[in-house]
Design a protein around this motif. Structure first.
Motif, PDB file in Angstrom:
ATOM      1  N   CYS A 131     -34.520 -37.117   0.030  1.00  0.00           N
ATOM      2  CA  CYS A 131     -33.952 -38.027   1.028  1.00  0.00           C
ATOM      3  C   CYS A 131     -34.582 -39.410   0.897  1.00  0.00           C
ATOM      4  CB  CYS A 131     -34.180 -37.475   2.432  1.00  0.00           C
ATOM      5  SG  CYS A 131     -33.318 -35.908   2.726  1.00  0.00           S
ATOM      6  N   ILE A 132     -33.754 -40.398   0.577  1.00  0.00           N
ATOM      7  CA  ILE A 132     -34.221 -41.772   0.383  1.00  0.00           C
ATOM      8  C   ILE A 132     -33.747 -42.624   1.560  1.00  0.00           C
ATOM      9  CG2 ILE A 132     -34.233 -43.768  -1.145  1.00  0.00           C
ATOM     10  CD1 ILE A 132     -35.524 -41.268  -2.321  1.00  0.00           C
ATOM     11  N   PRO A 133     -34.654 -43.302   2.263  1.00  0.00           N
ATOM     12  CA  PRO A 133     -34.234 -44.167   3.375  1.00  0.00           C
ATOM     13  C   PRO A 133     -33.328 -45.289   2.877  1.00  0.00           C
ATOM     14  CG  PRO A 133     -36.599 -43.750   3.439  1.00  0.00           C
ATOM     15  CD  PRO A 133     -36.118 -43.257   2.113  1.00  0.00           C
ATOM     16  N   CYS A 134     -32.291 -45.583   3.626  1.00  0.00           N
ATOM     17  CA  CYS A 134     -31.378 -46.676   3.272  1.00  0.00           C
ATOM     18  C   CYS A 134     -31.981 -47.996   3.724  1.00  0.00           C
ATOM     19  CB  CYS A 134     -30.012 -46.456   3.930  1.00  0.00           C
ATOM     20  SG  CYS A 134     -28.786 -47.714   3.499  1.00  0.00           S
ATOM     21  N   THR A 135     -32.213 -48.886   2.779  1.00  0.00           N
ATOM     22  CA  THR A 135     -32.825 -50.185   3.091  1.00  0.00           C
ATOM     23  C   THR A 135     -31.804 -51.321   3.044  1.00  0.00           C
ATOM     24  OG1 THR A 135     -33.447 -50.474   0.761  1.00  0.00           O
ATOM     25  CG2 THR A 135     -35.062 -49.444   2.221  1.00  0.00           C
ATOM     26  N   LEU A 136     -30.526 -50.959   2.975  1.00  0.00           N
ATOM     27  CA  LEU A 136     -29.475 -51.979   2.912  1.00  0.00           C
ATOM     28  C   LEU A 136     -29.446 -52.801   4.202  1.00  0.00           C
ATOM     29  CD1 LEU A 136     -27.122 -52.857   1.023  1.00  0.00           C
ATOM     30  CD2 LEU A 136     -25.657 -51.343   2.340  1.00  0.00           C
ATOM     31  N   THR A 137     -29.289 -54.107   4.063  1.00  0.00           N
ATOM     32  CA  THR A 137     -29.178 -55.003   5.222  1.00  0.00           C
ATOM     33  C   THR A 137     -27.742 -55.512   5.316  1.00  0.00           C
ATOM     34  OG1 THR A 137     -31.484 -55.705   5.017  1.00  0.00           O
ATOM     35  CG2 THR A 137     -30.013 -57.111   6.306  1.00  0.00           C
ATOM     36  N   CYS A 138     -27.053 -55.132   6.364  1.00  0.00           N
ATOM     37  CA  CYS A 138     -25.656 -55.557   6.549  1.00  0.00           C
ATOM     38  C   CYS A 138     -25.618 -56.978   7.123  1.00  0.00           C
ATOM     39  CB  CYS A 138     -24.925 -54.590   7.486  1.00  0.00           C
ATOM     40  SG  CYS A 138     -24.929 -52.878   6.903  1.00  0.00           S
ATOM     41  N   GLN A 139     -24.692 -57.775   6.636  1.00  0.00           N
ATOM     42  CA  GLN A 139     -24.574 -59.166   7.071  1.00  0.00           C
ATOM     43  C   GLN A 139     -23.279 -59.383   7.858  1.00  0.00           C
ATOM     44  OE1 GLN A 139     -25.126 -61.889   3.771  1.00  0.00           O
ATOM     45  NE2 GLN A 139     -26.759 -60.641   2.875  1.00  0.00           N
ATOM     46  N   ASN A 140     -23.194 -60.551   8.473  1.00  0.00           N
ATOM     47  CA  ASN A 140     -21.969 -61.006   9.152  1.00  0.00           C
ATOM     48  C   ASN A 140     -21.426 -60.001  10.168  1.00  0.00           C
ATOM     49  OD1 ASN A 140     -21.745 -63.491   7.640  1.00  0.00           O
ATOM     50  ND2 ASN A 140     -21.058 -62.262   5.893  1.00  0.00           N
ATOM     51  N   GLY A 141     -22.323 -59.388  10.917  1.00  0.00           N
ATOM     52  CA  GLY A 141     -21.878 -58.473  11.965  1.00  0.00           C
ATOM     53  C   GLY A 141     -21.645 -57.056  11.498  1.00  0.00           C
ATOM     54  N   GLY A 142     -21.946 -56.728  10.232  1.00  0.00           N
ATOM     55  CA  GLY A 142     -21.780 -55.365   9.740  1.00  0.00           C
ATOM     56  C   GLY A 142     -22.862 -54.450  10.282  1.00  0.00           C
ATOM     57  N   THR A 143     -22.582 -53.149  10.330  1.00  0.00           N
ATOM     58  CA  THR A 143     -23.544 -52.164  10.818  1.00  0.00           C
ATOM     59  C   THR A 143     -23.701 -51.056   9.783  1.00  0.00           C
ATOM     60  OG1 THR A 143     -21.775 -50.982  11.989  1.00  0.00           O
ATOM     61  CG2 THR A 143     -23.029 -52.630  13.240  1.00  0.00           C
ATOM     62  N   THR A 152     -19.135 -65.336  11.386  1.00  0.00           N
ATOM     63  CA  THR A 152     -20.194 -65.402  12.384  1.00  0.00           C
ATOM     64  C   THR A 152     -20.943 -64.076  12.442  1.00  0.00           C
ATOM     65  OG1 THR A 152     -18.813 -64.594  14.208  1.00  0.00           O
ATOM     66  CG2 THR A 152     -18.719 -66.961  13.707  1.00  0.00           C
ATOM     67  N   ALA A 153     -22.088 -64.099  13.100  1.00  0.00           N
ATOM     68  CA  ALA A 153     -22.904 -62.893  13.231  1.00  0.00           C
ATOM     69  C   ALA A 153     -22.219 -61.828  14.072  1.00  0.00           C
ATOM     70  CB  ALA A 153     -24.256 -63.249  13.846  1.00  0.00           C
ATOM     71  N   SER A 154     -21.231 -62.224  14.868  1.00  0.00           N
ATOM     72  CA  SER A 154     -20.510 -61.265  15.707  1.00  0.00           C
ATOM     73  C   SER A 154     -19.340 -60.624  14.972  1.00  0.00           C
ATOM     74  CB  SER A 154     -20.025 -61.956  16.989  1.00  0.00           C
ATOM     75  OG  SER A 154     -19.135 -63.024  16.678  1.00  0.00           O
ATOM     76  N   GLY A 155     -19.134 -60.992  13.697  1.00  0.00           N
ATOM     77  CA  GLY A 155     -18.071 -60.380  12.908  1.00  0.00           C
ATOM     78  C   GLY A 155     -16.710 -61.009  13.105  1.00  0.00           C
ATOM     79  N   THR A 156     -16.656 -62.284  13.428  1.00  0.00           N
ATOM     80  CA  THR A 156     -15.391 -63.000  13.595  1.00  0.00           C
ATOM     81  C   THR A 156     -15.409 -64.257  12.732  1.00  0.00           C
ATOM     82  OG1 THR A 156     -16.226 -64.252  15.499  1.00  0.00           O
ATOM     83  CG2 THR A 156     -15.121 -62.146  15.949  1.00  0.00           C
ATOM     84  N   CYS A 157     -14.242 -64.915  12.644  1.00  0.00           N
ATOM     85  CA  CYS A 157     -14.143 -66.186  11.917  1.00  0.00           C
ATOM     86  C   CYS A 157     -14.259 -67.350  12.889  1.00  0.00           C
ATOM     87  CB  CYS A 157     -12.816 -66.273  11.169  1.00  0.00           C
ATOM     88  SG  CYS A 157     -12.696 -65.240   9.699  1.00  0.00           S
ATOM     89  N   SER A 158     -15.036 -68.327  12.513  1.00  0.00           N
ATOM     90  CA  SER A 158     -15.077 -69.591  13.235  1.00  0.00           C
ATOM     91  C   SER A 158     -14.167 -70.555  12.482  1.00  0.00           C
ATOM     92  CB  SER A 158     -16.513 -70.134  13.293  1.00  0.00           C
ATOM     93  OG  SER A 158     -16.548 -71.406  13.919  1.00  0.00           O
ATOM     94  N   CYS A 159     -13.035 -70.924  13.121  1.00  0.00           N
ATOM     95  CA  CYS A 159     -11.995 -71.686  12.420  1.00  0.00           C
ATOM     96  C   CYS A 159     -12.166 -73.191  12.619  1.00  0.00           C
ATOM     97  CB  CYS A 159     -10.610 -71.264  12.924  1.00  0.00           C
ATOM     98  SG  CYS A 159     -10.238 -69.516  12.680  1.00  0.00           S
ATOM     99  N   PRO A 160     -11.838 -73.988  11.595  1.00  0.00           N
ATOM    100  CA  PRO A 160     -11.886 -75.447  11.735  1.00  0.00           C
ATOM    101  C   PRO A 160     -10.736 -75.946  12.607  1.00  0.00           C
ATOM    102  CG  PRO A 160     -11.002 -74.839   9.590  1.00  0.00           C
ATOM    103  CD  PRO A 160     -11.444 -73.567  10.243  1.00  0.00           C
ATOM    104  N   THR A 161     -10.805 -77.193  12.978  1.00  0.00           N
ATOM    105  CA  THR A 161      -9.785 -77.803  13.826  1.00  0.00           C
ATOM    106  C   THR A 161      -8.397 -77.650  13.208  1.00  0.00           C
ATOM    107  OG1 THR A 161     -11.389 -79.424  14.629  1.00  0.00           O
ATOM    108  CG2 THR A 161      -9.058 -79.934  14.952  1.00  0.00           C
ATOM    109  N   GLY A 162      -7.440 -77.198  14.020  1.00  0.00           N
ATOM    110  CA  GLY A 162      -6.068 -77.064  13.574  1.00  0.00           C
ATOM    111  C   GLY A 162      -5.688 -75.656  13.166  1.00  0.00           C
ATOM    112  N   TYR A 163      -6.684 -74.754  12.990  1.00  0.00           N
ATOM    113  CA  TYR A 163      -6.405 -73.403  12.528  1.00  0.00           C
ATOM    114  C   TYR A 163      -6.772 -72.364  13.584  1.00  0.00           C
ATOM    115  CZ  TYR A 163      -5.944 -75.490   7.896  1.00  0.00           C
ATOM    116  OH  TYR A 163      -5.543 -76.258   6.830  1.00  0.00           O
TER     117      TYR A 163
END
Length: 247
Positions: free
Chosen positions: A90-102, A133-144
């Protein structure tokens, strides 16, 4: 994903254990009960009793479900967020999830939000300059807007303008165009103009005019007419002060 744990109990009547790849002479004393009773596998073998070396002696096949990270201690199942390798350690999982992943619980991997992908959710799928974003959503630029910033907030434009889907802003139609689909395609022209074969707008020339630059500026009149003040006036007969036609 993690292999399903086999029901097992630590046994106390194993005298010796033999791990995969070892010869019988390499058996070791099971002083800490590392052997676990189970079915469905063949290594490592647990011999009991140890009166003689198998196969002449009486023995039963027992095996270890999984080994802890020290590769020695036998356990019935891998701890949470640890997963077995090819040797069932049994090997501990050391993966670090980014951008709101778990972290997943069934394998060493990430549950990624819909706006990301990749083994650790590091690839952002937001479009048109959007950022993850860290919450797992897109931060959209003006107009989108939209989940992936792939929709325009503005959907309608004033006469003479069209919605540019690339910039999500209203852009100017071709000259003298009232309604268009892009900068080169007019569908409805302004008053006194008409759509030509190139989907642009030509002026509707005044009466008796062959060519003009605007509806009120004729440059070439029909025979018998002169362009005066932008319109085509008839050339009157001799001794005539005013006329409606050349004749």
């Amino acid at each position: 994903g993690a292999s399903p744990a086999v029901n097992a109990t630590i046994t106390t009547n194993c005298s010796y254990c033999l791990k995969s790849g070892q010869s019988v002479s390499a058996r070791v004393s099971d002083t800490t009960n590392h052997c676990s009773a189970c079915t469905g596998c063949s290594q490592p073998l647990c011999y009991t009793p140890d009166t003689t070396i198998p196969p002449s002696g009486t023995f039963s096949q027992r095996c270890c479900n999984y080994y802890s990270s020290d590769s020695v201690t036998c356990i019935t199942a891998c701890p949470l967020l640890s997963f077995p390798d090819a040797n069932r350690t049994c090997i501990p999982c050391t993966l670090t999830c980014q951008n709101g992943g778990t972290l997943r619980t069934d394998m060493c991997g990430c549950n990624c939000p819909a706006v990301t992908t990749g083994s650790n959710c590091s690839t952002c799928l937001c479009k048109n300059g959007g950022t993850c974003t860290a919450s797992g959503t897109c931060s959209c630029p003006t107009g989108y807007s939209g989940q992936l910033c792939d929709a325009c907030i503005t959907t309608t434009c004033l006469d003479g303008y069209y919605l540019n889907s690339t910039t999500c802003s209203c852009a100017k139609c071709p000259l003298y165009c009232k309604v268009c689909s892009n900068s080169n395609t007019c569908t409805t022209c302004s008053d006194n103009y008409k759509v030509n074969a190139q989907n642009l707008c030509d002026p509707i020339c005044p009466a008796n005019c062959i060519s003009c630059t605007t509806p009120n500026n004729c440059t070439t009149c029909k025979s018998g007419y002169n362009p005066t003040t932008g319109l085509c006036d008839p050339i009157c007969p001799a001794n005539c002060i005013s006329c409606t036609t050349p004749n």
